[in-house]
Design a protein around this motif. Structure first.
Motif, short mmCIF file in Angstrom:
data_model
loop_
_atom_site.label_atom_id
_atom_site.label_comp_id
_atom_site.label_asym_id
_atom_site.label_seq_id
_atom_site.Cartn_x
_atom_site.Cartn_y
_atom_site.Cartn_z
N LEU A 1 0.83 -1.21 0.00
CA LEU A 1 0.00 0.00 0.00
C LEU A 1 0.86 1.26 0.00
O LEU A 1 0.41 2.34 -0.38
CB LEU A 1 -0.92 0.02 1.23
CG LEU A 1 -2.02 -1.03 1.28
CD1 LEU A 1 -2.73 -0.99 2.64
CD2 LEU A 1 -3.03 -0.83 0.15
N LEU A 2 2.11 1.10 0.44
CA LEU A 2 3.03 2.25 0.50
C LEU A 2 3.78 2.42 -0.82
O LEU A 2 4.56 3.35 -0.97
CB LEU A 2 4.03 2.06 1.64
CG LEU A 2 3.41 1.95 3.04
CD1 LEU A 2 4.47 1.51 4.05
CD2 LEU A 2 2.79 3.28 3.45
N GLY A 3 3.58 1.48 -1.74
CA GLY A 3 4.23 1.59 -3.05
C GLY A 3 5.33 0.58 -3.27
O GLY A 3 5.98 0.60 -4.32
N GLU A 4 5.54 -0.33 -2.32
CA GLU A 4 6.55 -1.36 -2.52
C GLU A 4 5.99 -2.43 -3.46
O GLU A 4 4.84 -2.89 -3.27
CB GLU A 4 6.91 -1.99 -1.17
CG GLU A 4 8.28 -2.62 -1.17
CD GLU A 4 8.74 -3.01 0.22
OE1 GLU A 4 9.01 -4.20 0.41
OE2 GLU A 4 8.81 -2.14 1.10
N ALA A 5 6.79 -2.82 -4.46
CA ALA A 5 6.32 -3.80 -5.46
C ALA A 5 6.52 -5.21 -4.91
O ALA A 5 7.37 -5.96 -5.37
CB ALA A 5 7.07 -3.61 -6.76
N ARG B 1 3.78 -6.47 -8.46
CA ARG B 1 3.34 -5.07 -8.54
C ARG B 1 3.13 -4.49 -7.14
O ARG B 1 3.12 -5.22 -6.15
CB ARG B 1 2.04 -4.99 -9.35
CG ARG B 1 2.22 -5.58 -10.73
CD ARG B 1 0.91 -5.69 -11.44
NE ARG B 1 0.43 -4.37 -11.82
CZ ARG B 1 -0.33 -4.14 -12.87
NH1 ARG B 1 -0.70 -5.12 -13.65
NH2 ARG B 1 -0.73 -2.93 -13.16
N SER B 2 2.92 -3.17 -7.10
CA SER B 2 2.57 -2.55 -5.82
C SER B 2 1.07 -2.25 -5.83
O SER B 2 0.39 -2.45 -6.82
CB SER B 2 3.38 -1.26 -5.60
OG SER B 2 2.68 -0.15 -6.09
N ILE C 1 5.49 1.54 10.04
CA ILE C 1 6.31 0.32 9.96
C ILE C 1 5.83 -0.47 8.76
O ILE C 1 4.76 -1.09 8.79
CB ILE C 1 6.13 -0.54 11.23
CG1 ILE C 1 6.44 0.30 12.47
CG2 ILE C 1 7.00 -1.77 11.18
CD1 ILE C 1 5.81 -0.25 13.71
N PRO C 2 6.58 -0.44 7.65
CA PRO C 2 6.16 -1.19 6.46
C PRO C 2 6.39 -2.68 6.68
O PRO C 2 7.40 -3.08 7.25
CB PRO C 2 7.10 -0.68 5.35
CG PRO C 2 7.97 0.36 5.96
CD PRO C 2 7.88 0.23 7.44
N MET C 3 5.43 -3.49 6.25
CA MET C 3 5.57 -4.93 6.47
C MET C 3 4.89 -5.70 5.34
O MET C 3 3.72 -5.46 5.04
CB MET C 3 4.89 -5.28 7.80
CG MET C 3 5.00 -6.74 8.18
SD MET C 3 6.70 -7.12 8.69
CE MET C 3 6.82 -8.85 8.31
N CYS C 4 5.60 -6.60 4.71
CA CYS C 4 4.96 -7.57 3.79
C CYS C 4 5.23 -8.96 4.36
O CYS C 4 6.33 -9.49 4.23
CB CYS C 4 5.54 -7.47 2.38
SG CYS C 4 4.84 -8.77 1.30
N PRO C 5 4.25 -9.56 5.00
CA PRO C 5 4.48 -10.85 5.65
C PRO C 5 4.94 -11.93 4.68
O PRO C 5 5.78 -12.76 5.02
CB PRO C 5 3.11 -11.19 6.26
CG PRO C 5 2.37 -9.90 6.34
CD PRO C 5 2.89 -9.05 5.23
N GLU C 6 4.40 -11.91 3.47
CA GLU C 6 4.74 -12.99 2.53
C GLU C 6 6.17 -12.85 2.02
O GLU C 6 6.90 -13.84 1.88
CB GLU C 6 3.71 -13.02 1.39
CG GLU C 6 2.33 -13.38 1.92
CD GLU C 6 1.23 -13.26 0.87
OE1 GLU C 6 1.51 -13.31 -0.33
OE2 GLU C 6 0.06 -13.09 1.30
N ALA C 7 6.59 -11.62 1.73
CA ALA C 7 7.98 -11.41 1.31
C ALA C 7 8.92 -11.69 2.48
O ALA C 7 9.98 -12.31 2.31
CB ALA C 7 8.17 -9.99 0.79
#
Ligand code: SF4
Length: 172
Positions: A35-39, A45-46, A62-68
């Motif tokens: 949602l912050l623009g990280e692909a 994609r983002s 605190i940006p977080m992508c649990p799957e990555a």
């Protein structure tokens, strides 16, 4: 920018208002990185959202992508929940399976969720703002066996079990 659809059910509307208020009051917020623009989405994609960025103005993020974070890779095969939603996964009644080949990714999804919880605890983020419909981050609706249904993702279920408020990007 399109306006979000407001729920017609009054109790749903007041629950949404309470989530919005919790977000407004939170100094620190755990946020789905896409949602912050990280692909970092499964398709590489983002999902950058200007509405989300505006709602976070002045807050520690605190940006977080649990799957990555769990090492699933970008891009990665899409995953659906099977047998239930996030709460059912933690209760051992449901799994996270790749959509095409039905490979079990439940341990990785749980690992990513635990990492998200650890980050929230470390930075004292009592509120998370997460991407709707994701098998990790969904909070109101997720895909179960290919069908969109009410429920939450695996990370959301763990954050809620720890007493944290999860706000959907569709709440904004
Ligand atoms: S919805 Fe969650 S798991 Fe999916 S790409 Fe965004 S941050 Fe990562």
């Amino acid at each position: 920018m399109t306006k979000p659809v407001e729920p017609s059910d009054p109790s749903e509307a007041s629950a949404r208002d309470a989530r919005r208020e919790a977000l407004r009051a939170a100094p620190t917020v755990l946020v789905s990185a896409c949602l912050l623009g990280e692909a970092c989405r499964y398709d590489g994609r983002s999902q950058r959202s200007e509405r989300v960025l505006a709602a976070l103005e002045g807050k520690a993020v605190i940006p977080m992508c649990p799957e990555a974070a769990a090492g699933l890779g970008i891009p990665r095969p899409p995953v659906d929940l099977a047998g239930g939603t996030g709460v059912d996964v933690w209760a051992g009644r449901a799994r996270a399976l790749t959509r095409e080949t039905r490979e079990d990714r439940t341990p990785e999804f749980q690992d990513g969720a635990r990492q998200a919880l650890e980050a929230a605890q470390r930075f004292d983020a009592t509120v998370a703002l997460l991407k709707e419909k994701s098998p990790s981050c969904g909070s109101q609706r997720v895909y179960e066996s290919g069908v969109l249904r009410p429920g939450e993702g695996i990370t959301t279920a763990l954050l809620r079990a720890d007493g944290r408020t999860v706000v959907s990007d569709e709440d904004l």
